[in-house]
Design a protein around this motif. Structure first.
Motif, PDB file in Angstrom:
ATOM      1  N   ALA A  22       0.826  -1.205   0.000  1.00  0.00           N
ATOM      2  CA  ALA A  22       0.000   0.000   0.000  1.00  0.00           C
ATOM      3  C   ALA A  22       0.861   1.257   0.000  1.00  0.00           C
ATOM      4  O   ALA A  22       0.548   2.230  -0.682  1.00  0.00           O
ATOM      5  CB  ALA A  22      -0.934  -0.002   1.202  1.00  0.00           C
ATOM      6  N   ALA A  23       1.966   1.224   0.755  1.00  0.00           N
ATOM      7  CA  ALA A  23       2.866   2.383   0.791  1.00  0.00           C
ATOM      8  C   ALA A  23       3.480   2.630  -0.580  1.00  0.00           C
ATOM      9  O   ALA A  23       3.610   3.787  -1.013  1.00  0.00           O
ATOM     10  CB  ALA A  23       3.943   2.174   1.840  1.00  0.00           C
ATOM     11  N   VAL A  24       3.841   1.566  -1.285  1.00  0.00           N
ATOM     12  CA  VAL A  24       4.396   1.716  -2.638  1.00  0.00           C
ATOM     13  C   VAL A  24       3.349   2.286  -3.583  1.00  0.00           C
ATOM     14  O   VAL A  24       3.637   3.187  -4.373  1.00  0.00           O
ATOM     15  CB  VAL A  24       4.935   0.362  -3.151  1.00  0.00           C
ATOM     16  CG1 VAL A  24       5.266   0.431  -4.624  1.00  0.00           C
ATOM     17  CG2 VAL A  24       6.153  -0.058  -2.353  1.00  0.00           C
ATOM     18  N   VAL A  25       2.122   1.789  -3.495  1.00  0.00           N
ATOM     19  CA  VAL A  25       1.050   2.300  -4.360  1.00  0.00           C
ATOM     20  C   VAL A  25       0.794   3.774  -4.079  1.00  0.00           C
ATOM     21  O   VAL A  25       0.641   4.578  -4.993  1.00  0.00           O
ATOM     22  CB  VAL A  25      -0.238   1.468  -4.178  1.00  0.00           C
ATOM     23  CG1 VAL A  25      -1.423   2.130  -4.841  1.00  0.00           C
ATOM     24  CG2 VAL A  25      -0.038   0.076  -4.732  1.00  0.00           C
ATOM     25  N   VAL A  26       0.763   4.138  -2.811  1.00  0.00           N
ATOM     26  CA  VAL A  26       0.541   5.545  -2.451  1.00  0.00           C
ATOM     27  C   VAL A  26       1.666   6.420  -2.987  1.00  0.00           C
ATOM     28  O   VAL A  26       1.425   7.486  -3.561  1.00  0.00           O
ATOM     29  CB  VAL A  26       0.398   5.692  -0.921  1.00  0.00           C
ATOM     30  CG1 VAL A  26       0.462   7.150  -0.515  1.00  0.00           C
ATOM     31  CG2 VAL A  26      -0.901   5.089  -0.452  1.00  0.00           C
ATOM     32  N   THR A  29       1.427   6.686  -6.830  1.00  0.00           N
ATOM     33  CA  THR A  29       0.260   7.479  -7.235  1.00  0.00           C
ATOM     34  C   THR A  29       0.467   8.948  -6.920  1.00  0.00           C
ATOM     35  O   THR A  29       0.085   9.821  -7.701  1.00  0.00           O
ATOM     36  CB  THR A  29      -1.001   6.956  -6.532  1.00  0.00           C
ATOM     37  OG1 THR A  29      -1.116   5.567  -6.789  1.00  0.00           O
ATOM     38  CG2 THR A  29      -2.233   7.657  -7.027  1.00  0.00           C
ATOM     39  N   GLU A  30       1.071   9.235  -5.787  1.00  0.00           N
ATOM     40  CA  GLU A  30       1.324  10.631  -5.428  1.00  0.00           C
ATOM     41  C   GLU A  30       2.302  11.273  -6.394  1.00  0.00           C
ATOM     42  O   GLU A  30       2.136  12.429  -6.779  1.00  0.00           O
ATOM     43  CB  GLU A  30       1.873  10.693  -4.004  1.00  0.00           C
ATOM     44  CG  GLU A  30       1.990  12.093  -3.472  1.00  0.00           C
ATOM     45  CD  GLU A  30       2.378  12.111  -2.002  1.00  0.00           C
ATOM     46  OE1 GLU A  30       3.188  12.971  -1.641  1.00  0.00           O
ATOM     47  OE2 GLU A  30       1.886  11.262  -1.245  1.00  0.00           O
ATOM     48  N   ILE A  31       3.294  10.510  -6.832  1.00  0.00           N
ATOM     49  CA  ILE A  31       4.266  11.039  -7.795  1.00  0.00           C
ATOM     50  C   ILE A  31       3.601  11.294  -9.145  1.00  0.00           C
ATOM     51  O   ILE A  31       3.817  12.325  -9.782  1.00  0.00           O
ATOM     52  CB  ILE A  31       5.452  10.066  -7.940  1.00  0.00           C
ATOM     53  CG1 ILE A  31       6.290  10.080  -6.660  1.00  0.00           C
ATOM     54  CG2 ILE A  31       6.313  10.420  -9.141  1.00  0.00           C
ATOM     55  CD1 ILE A  31       7.326   8.985  -6.593  1.00  0.00           C
ATOM     56  N   SER A  32       2.758  10.339  -9.577  1.00  0.00           N
ATOM     57  CA  SER A  32       2.196  10.459 -10.923  1.00  0.00           C
ATOM     58  C   SER A  32       0.947  11.333 -10.995  1.00  0.00           C
ATOM     59  O   SER A  32       0.766  12.063 -11.967  1.00  0.00           O
ATOM     60  CB  SER A  32       1.881   9.068 -11.480  1.00  0.00           C
ATOM     61  OG  SER A  32       0.910   8.445 -10.676  1.00  0.00           O
ATOM     62  N   LEU A  33       0.069  11.272 -10.013  1.00  0.00           N
ATOM     63  CA  LEU A  33      -1.203  11.994 -10.096  1.00  0.00           C
ATOM     64  C   LEU A  33      -1.311  13.180  -9.150  1.00  0.00           C
ATOM     65  O   LEU A  33      -2.240  13.970  -9.265  1.00  0.00           O
ATOM     66  CB  LEU A  33      -2.368  11.041  -9.799  1.00  0.00           C
ATOM     67  CG  LEU A  33      -2.555   9.883 -10.765  1.00  0.00           C
ATOM     68  CD1 LEU A  33      -3.655   8.976 -10.271  1.00  0.00           C
ATOM     69  CD2 LEU A  33      -2.852  10.393 -12.152  1.00  0.00           C
ATOM     70  N   GLY A  34      -0.427  13.284  -8.204  1.00  0.00           N
ATOM     71  CA  GLY A  34      -0.514  14.353  -7.224  1.00  0.00           C
ATOM     72  C   GLY A  34      -1.151  13.852  -5.936  1.00  0.00           C
ATOM     73  O   GLY A  34      -1.629  12.729  -5.835  1.00  0.00           O
ATOM     74  N   ALA A  38      -3.600  10.160  -3.833  1.00  0.00           N
ATOM     75  CA  ALA A  38      -2.757   9.269  -3.052  1.00  0.00           C
ATOM     76  C   ALA A  38      -3.525   8.523  -1.970  1.00  0.00           C
ATOM     77  O   ALA A  38      -3.405   7.303  -1.832  1.00  0.00           O
ATOM     78  CB  ALA A  38      -1.605  10.053  -2.433  1.00  0.00           C
ATOM     79  N   VAL A  39      -4.335   9.206  -1.198  1.00  0.00           N
ATOM     80  CA  VAL A  39      -5.061   8.559  -0.107  1.00  0.00           C
ATOM     81  C   VAL A  39      -6.103   7.592  -0.662  1.00  0.00           C
ATOM     82  O   VAL A  39      -6.247   6.472  -0.158  1.00  0.00           O
ATOM     83  CB  VAL A  39      -5.722   9.624   0.795  1.00  0.00           C
ATOM     84  CG1 VAL A  39      -6.583   8.969   1.842  1.00  0.00           C
ATOM     85  CG2 VAL A  39      -4.656  10.481   1.453  1.00  0.00           C
ATOM     86  N   ALA A  45      -5.901   0.001  -2.328  1.00  0.00           N
ATOM     87  CA  ALA A  45      -4.892  -1.056  -2.311  1.00  0.00           C
ATOM     88  C   ALA A  45      -4.976  -1.878  -1.029  1.00  0.00           C
ATOM     89  O   ALA A  45      -4.866  -3.113  -1.068  1.00  0.00           O
ATOM     90  CB  ALA A  45      -3.494  -0.453  -2.456  1.00  0.00           C
ATOM     91  N   CYS A  46      -5.179  -1.234   0.103  1.00  0.00           N
ATOM     92  CA  CYS A  46      -5.305  -1.956   1.373  1.00  0.00           C
ATOM     93  C   CYS A  46      -6.533  -2.850   1.384  1.00  0.00           C
ATOM     94  O   CYS A  46      -6.464  -4.016   1.792  1.00  0.00           O
ATOM     95  CB  CYS A  46      -5.369  -0.975   2.542  1.00  0.00           C
ATOM     96  SG  CYS A  46      -3.822  -0.184   2.914  1.00  0.00           S
ATOM     97  N   VAL A  47      -7.656  -2.328   0.941  1.00  0.00           N
ATOM     98  CA  VAL A  47      -8.890  -3.116   0.919  1.00  0.00           C
ATOM     99  C   VAL A  47      -8.753  -4.269  -0.072  1.00  0.00           C
ATOM    100  O   VAL A  47      -9.129  -5.413   0.225  1.00  0.00           O
ATOM    101  CB  VAL A  47     -10.098  -2.221   0.573  1.00  0.00           C
ATOM    102  CG1 VAL A  47     -11.327  -3.052   0.289  1.00  0.00           C
ATOM    103  CG2 VAL A  47     -10.361  -1.250   1.703  1.00  0.00           C
TER     104      VAL A  47
END
Length: 61
Positions: A22-26, A29-34, A38-39, A45-47
C-alpha cells in the motif's frame, strides 16, 4: 491450556507485506497523479489486498 503469543505475532506480521504494498502504491500514485489521489488509491490497495488474502485463506481450507 496456556495462551500462545506466537499465533498472535504471526497474525500481526502477516499484515506487513500488505502495508508495504500500500505504501508503494501511495508513493507511486502521489508522484504520478498528485496528492489528491494518493489517499484514495492507498485505501483501495489496502482493501483489495485484504480481500485477496481473505479469499486465498478461504480457498485453502
Amino acid at each position: 491450556m496456556p495462551w500462545d503469543p506466537s499465533g498472535a505475532l504471526a497474525s500481526l506480521l502477516s499484515v506487513v507485506p500488505f502495508l508495504l504494498a500500500a505504501a508503494v502504491v501511495v508513493a507511486l500514485t502521489e508522484i504520478s497523479l498528485g496528492k489528491s489521489w494518493a489517499v484514495s488509491w492507498g485505501l483501495i490497495a489496502c482493501v483489495g489486498g485484504g480481500l485477496c488474502e481473505l479469499g486465498r485463506r478461504g480457498n485453502a481450507r
